[in-house]
Design an enzyme around this catalytic site. Structure first.
Site, PDB file in Angstrom:
ATOM      1  N   CYS A 162     -47.954-132.900 -82.833  1.00 13.41           N
ATOM      2  CA  CYS A 162     -46.750-133.386 -84.152  1.00 13.41           C
ATOM      3  C   CYS A 162     -46.187-134.426 -83.891  1.00 13.41           C
ATOM      4  O   CYS A 162     -45.457-135.361 -84.200  1.00 13.41           O
ATOM      5  CB  CYS A 162     -46.074-131.719 -84.139  1.00 13.41           C
ATOM      6  SG  CYS A 162     -46.469-130.316 -84.327  1.00 13.41           S
ATOM      7  N   ARG A 186     -48.464-126.167 -71.705  1.00  7.69           N
ATOM      8  CA  ARG A 186     -48.407-125.770 -71.595  1.00  7.69           C
ATOM      9  C   ARG A 186     -47.271-124.544 -70.572  1.00  7.69           C
ATOM     10  O   ARG A 186     -48.314-124.056 -69.893  1.00  7.69           O
ATOM     11  CB  ARG A 186     -48.673-124.770 -72.492  1.00  7.69           C
ATOM     12  CG  ARG A 186     -48.624-125.481 -73.774  1.00  7.69           C
ATOM     13  CD  ARG A 186     -48.647-124.397 -75.380  1.00  7.69           C
ATOM     14  NE  ARG A 186     -49.164-125.376 -76.439  1.00  7.69           N
ATOM     15  CZ  ARG A 186     -48.830-125.114 -77.706  1.00  7.69           C
ATOM     16  NH1 ARG A 186     -49.505-123.863 -77.724  1.00  7.69           N
ATOM     17  NH2 ARG A 186     -49.658-125.971 -78.637  1.00  7.69           N
ATOM     18  N   GLN A 202     -56.169-128.750 -78.980  1.00  5.09           N
ATOM     19  CA  GLN A 202     -56.953-128.619 -80.536  1.00  5.09           C
ATOM     20  C   GLN A 202     -56.844-129.463 -81.097  1.00  5.09           C
ATOM     21  O   GLN A 202     -57.522-130.320 -81.076  1.00  5.09           O
ATOM     22  CB  GLN A 202     -55.200-128.149 -80.486  1.00  5.09           C
ATOM     23  CG  GLN A 202     -54.750-127.231 -80.103  1.00  5.09           C
ATOM     24  CD  GLN A 202     -52.701-127.040 -80.957  1.00  5.09           C
ATOM     25  OE1 GLN A 202     -51.990-127.940 -80.130  1.00  5.09           O
ATOM     26  NE2 GLN A 202     -52.556-126.241 -81.811  1.00  5.09           N
ATOM     27  N   ASP A 233     -56.491-130.651 -84.019  1.00  4.57           N
ATOM     28  CA  ASP A 233     -54.692-130.251 -84.216  1.00  4.57           C
ATOM     29  C   ASP A 233     -55.342-131.698 -85.653  1.00  4.57           C
ATOM     30  O   ASP A 233     -55.729-132.646 -85.625  1.00  4.57           O
ATOM     31  CB  ASP A 233     -54.356-130.964 -83.138  1.00  4.57           C
ATOM     32  CG  ASP A 233     -52.832-130.671 -83.892  1.00  4.57           C
ATOM     33  OD1 ASP A 233     -52.102-129.757 -84.536  1.00  4.57           O
ATOM     34  OD2 ASP A 233     -51.602-130.825 -82.913  1.00  4.57           O
ATOM     35  N   HIS A 260     -52.928-132.399 -88.879  1.00  6.02           N
ATOM     36  CA  HIS A 260     -51.053-132.777 -89.623  1.00  6.02           C
ATOM     37  C   HIS A 260     -51.474-134.150 -90.651  1.00  6.02           C
ATOM     38  O   HIS A 260     -52.228-135.343 -90.844  1.00  6.02           O
ATOM     39  CB  HIS A 260     -50.372-134.073 -88.095  1.00  6.02           C
ATOM     40  CG  HIS A 260     -50.105-132.733 -87.332  1.00  6.02           C
ATOM     41  ND1 HIS A 260     -50.750-133.727 -86.569  1.00  6.02           N
ATOM     42  CD2 HIS A 260     -49.506-132.001 -86.849  1.00  6.02           C
ATOM     43  CE1 HIS A 260     -50.070-131.977 -85.305  1.00  6.02           C
ATOM     44  NE2 HIS A 260     -48.924-131.499 -85.629  1.00  6.02           N
ATOM     45  N   LYS A 285     -45.604-119.203 -93.425  1.00  9.56           N
ATOM     46  CA  LYS A 285     -47.873-119.971 -93.494  1.00  9.56           C
ATOM     47  C   LYS A 285     -48.534-119.001 -93.827  1.00  9.56           C
ATOM     48  O   LYS A 285     -48.054-118.325 -94.185  1.00  9.56           O
ATOM     49  CB  LYS A 285     -47.134-120.899 -91.384  1.00  9.56           C
ATOM     50  CG  LYS A 285     -47.619-118.696 -90.763  1.00  9.56           C
ATOM     51  CD  LYS A 285     -46.554-119.418 -89.572  1.00  9.56           C
ATOM     52  CE  LYS A 285     -46.194-117.967 -88.600  1.00  9.56           C
ATOM     53  NZ  LYS A 285     -46.825-117.354 -87.977  1.00  9.56           N
ATOM     54  N   HIS A 296     -49.928-128.902 -91.046  1.00  6.65           N
ATOM     55  CA  HIS A 296     -50.049-128.673 -89.943  1.00  6.65           C
ATOM     56  C   HIS A 296     -51.191-127.621 -89.692  1.00  6.65           C
ATOM     57  O   HIS A 296     -50.950-126.824 -90.362  1.00  6.65           O
ATOM     58  CB  HIS A 296     -49.010-128.148 -88.572  1.00  6.65           C
ATOM     59  CG  HIS A 296     -47.657-128.456 -88.317  1.00  6.65           C
ATOM     60  ND1 HIS A 296     -47.476-129.696 -87.735  1.00  6.65           N
ATOM     61  CD2 HIS A 296     -46.627-128.596 -88.883  1.00  6.65           C
ATOM     62  CE1 HIS A 296     -46.492-129.739 -87.779  1.00  6.65           C
ATOM     63  NE2 HIS A 296     -45.689-129.864 -88.393  1.00  6.65           N
TER      64      HIS A 296
HETATM   65 ZN   LIG Z   1     -47.784-129.698 -85.244  1.00  5.35          ZN
END
Ligand SMILES: [Zn+2]
Ligand SMILES: [Zn+2]
Length: 600
Positions: free
Chosen positions: A291, A320, A338, A340, A342, A421, A467
């Site tokens: 992000c 991680r 991911q 991912d 945004h 969320k 996200h």
């Molecule tokens: Zn994010």
């Protein structure tokens, strides 16, 4: 801050139950007491560790004079049943700290003594014991009223467990058990566990030659050629879904100076999970999430209200620093990717963008046969922002859910501390529920990064970030689908889609031609030209769960035909090669759930 919003649960590695089970938890914890009483009956010198309720069951840790055997578990179960028949009441008593210490020291219960010694004065104000029959245990409760209320149970297995999870402390023996409200539930659970063992993705990953793990890089998969083929199919599908949703792709660096993580809040709140890298005069962190870097891309030029929404997909490596040692396979890895996403948008676009996210989730899950269900996770007790902010943000998510006609449940207090969320769940083939995607609306990150855009009237305003990752991490998703399909992936995902099996050596040249025709149509095929008997080749291909085997003999060769045998057992003969190529290509391009035997 985005810790929770972007937390793809790679670390959670858990299936989730459909709802709260307070009653079951109480029963499970009570079962731990009943088991401890039985163990003490069998081993009067046993020292007790702790005995909590856990998902689907309970355990208790014991320091015992010898290793437990399966026969011991039977004996313990029998003693538990006797207590259930006796229907002994659970009785609570409160004891001053000194008296509690004296009692436990006299009983030689060193671990319990240690627990009491370490209580703060506040915690030690009320020390309670629960007694049933002649067994009494230090405990806060609650419990069922009497042992007769225990549902059907079974002891499962034992495992070594260090006292307090500390390898410098003694190794105790942990006994796991499960208890349910009905015999049917118990049997169903035991069946699911049996099935889960058979379809363990770590086992399937080895058998299907998809990936391996090595101590040289703990908790990080090494992808083999077949595993990569599967990965690329998943990636292509998810990128197609993103493109349909108006996303563009970006890629951002893995080594990033700590100043960025300070701005994003990761340095303060997530540093324990980050790999920190010294770089001369600087300190950097390997990125755990994408992000903050996408925010930098947004800020490279002055954006106008017309530029929004900006939809960025970033499929970079993430790192991680998860604790290793847990043998969780793909469910707890230290390097992951991911799908991912945004979305940086105006406040008035949030509902439409959440709507888009929900429809992309459903679209992306379709070819797996997953019907996702949704939970709206609302304000937790500890939160940032005013009640008005939470009313507004929760209202937007609820409105988006309602406007798509989706049925959803509410998870009160389940939101991140800075925003609500939507959590997305699926049920797999053996009825386990998995949390997959999370869609999160974030008003904090744009503030931390001082992001702005020019409004229609020439002023400036702050955008909102949404996200989401739909698979979550590729690693975890691959683990989930391997277990869901029990390794029998649909043809579009199968690393090897067709195995061509020439009956005799004189058919090999034609087999190679068939393979090339398939390859030209984008189908992954190989020829099994080993000097084995046909039956052996078919059995091996079947074990590899290859969707289609093409048997080629004299008649096929003469007619330029093939004789397909599906993994599911159906077969046909003399299908013209061109027809077969067109058929499988069509099914793969349509991402059909094929081939599958009809469920009984
Ligand atoms: Zn994010
Ligand atoms: Zn208790």
């Amino acid at each position: 801050m985005v810790m929770d919003g972007d937390e793809i649960r790679a670390g959670a590695a858990e299936m989730l139950d459909a709802g709260a089970h307070d009653r079951l938890d109480t029963m499970r914890h009570s079962a731990a007491h009943i088991m401890a009483a039985a163990v003490l009956d069998l081993f009067p010198d046993a020292k007790l560790g702790i005995g909590p309720a856990i998902r689907d069951g309970f355990y208790y840790d014991f320091d015992l004079p010898r290793a437990l055997t399966p026969a011991d578990l039977d004996a313990i179960e029998a003693r538990m049943l006797a207590q259930v028949s006796a229907d002994l009441p659970f009785e609570r008593s409160e004891v001053p700290r000194e008296a509690a210490l004296a009692e436990l020291e006299a009983a030689g219960q060193d671990y319990k003594v240690e627990i009491i010694r370490e209580l703060s004065d506040e915690q030690a104000r009320v020390i309670s014991f629960y007694r049933h029959g002649s067994f009494s245990d230090l405990c806060r409760g609650p419990h069922v009223e009497s042992t007769g209320q225990l549902g059907p149970f079974k002891l499962l297995h034992t495992a070594g467990a260090y006292w307090r999870g500390n390898e410098k402390r003694p190794m105790l023996q942990r006994i796991y058990g499960t208890v349910w409200e009905s015999q049917e539930q118990l049997e169903d659970y035991l069946w699911r566990m049996e099935e889960a063992k058979k379809r363990d993705h770590r086992k399937l990953g080895r058998e299907l030659d998809l990936f391996s793990f090595h101590p040289e890089s703990p908790a990080a998969p090494f992808w083999h050629p077949r595993g990569m083929a599967l990965w690329r199919e998943l990636e292509a599908w998810s990128l197609q879904v993103r493109r349909e949703g108006g996303f563009v792709e970006v890629r951002t660096p893995g080594v990033v100076r700590k100043e960025l993580w300070e701005t994003s809040g990761h340095w303060a709140l997530y540093q324990d999970n980050m790999f920190v890298v010294p770089e001369g005069d600087y300190t950097s962190g390997l990125k755990p999430m994408n992000c903050p870097e996408s925010m930098l891309i947004f800020k490279t030029s002055l954006r106008s209200y017309r530029d929004l929404p900006m939809r960025l997909a970033d499929y970079s490596w993430l790192f991680r620093n998860e604790r290793t040692g847990a043998l969780a396979g793909m469910f707890r890895v230290r390097q992951l990717t991911q799908d991912d996403s945004h979305v940086i948008c105006r406040d008035d676009q949030v509902i439409d963008e959440v709507n888009l996210a929900l429809s992309l989730v459903r679209r992306q899950y379709e070819p797996f046969g997953f019907a996702p269900h949704f939970k709206l996770a609302t304000r937790p007790e500890k939160k940032l922002g005013t009640e008005e902010f939470w009313d507004m943000a929760e209202g937007k998510l609820a409105e988006a859910l309602k406007s798509t006609g989706i049925d959803y449940a509410v998870d009160p207090g389940g939101g991140a501390f800075y925003a609500p969320k939507i959590d997305v769940f699926i049920n797999d083939a053996i009825g386990r529920e998995w949390q997959m995607a999370t869609v999160q609306v974030d008003y904090q990150l744009p503030q931390r990064f001082e992001m702005e855009y020019r409004t229609a009237d020439g002023g400036t305003a702050r955008p909102v970030v949404i996200h989401y990752a739909i698979y979550g991490s590729f690693e975890r998703f691959i683990g989930v689908i391997l277990e869901h399909f029990s390794g029998a992936l649909p043809a579009w995902l199968a690393p090897l889609q067709v195995m061509v099996v020439p009956i005799a050596d004189r058919h090999i040249a034609y087999a190679l031609e068939v393979r090339d025709a398939l390859a030209a149509a984008g189908i992954r095929a190989e020829v099994d030209d080993r000097g084995e008997r046909m039956q052996a080749k078919l059995r091996d291909a079947q074990e590899q769960q290859i969707p289609v085997m093409l048997v080629l003999g004299d008649r096929d060769q003469e007619a330029r035909a093939v004789s397909p045998r599906l993994r599911t057992g159906e077969s046909s003969q003399g299908v013209p090669l061109a027809d077969f190529v067109a058929e499988i290509r069509g099914r793969v391009e349509a991402r059909e759930l094929w081939p599958y035997a009809a469920k009984e």
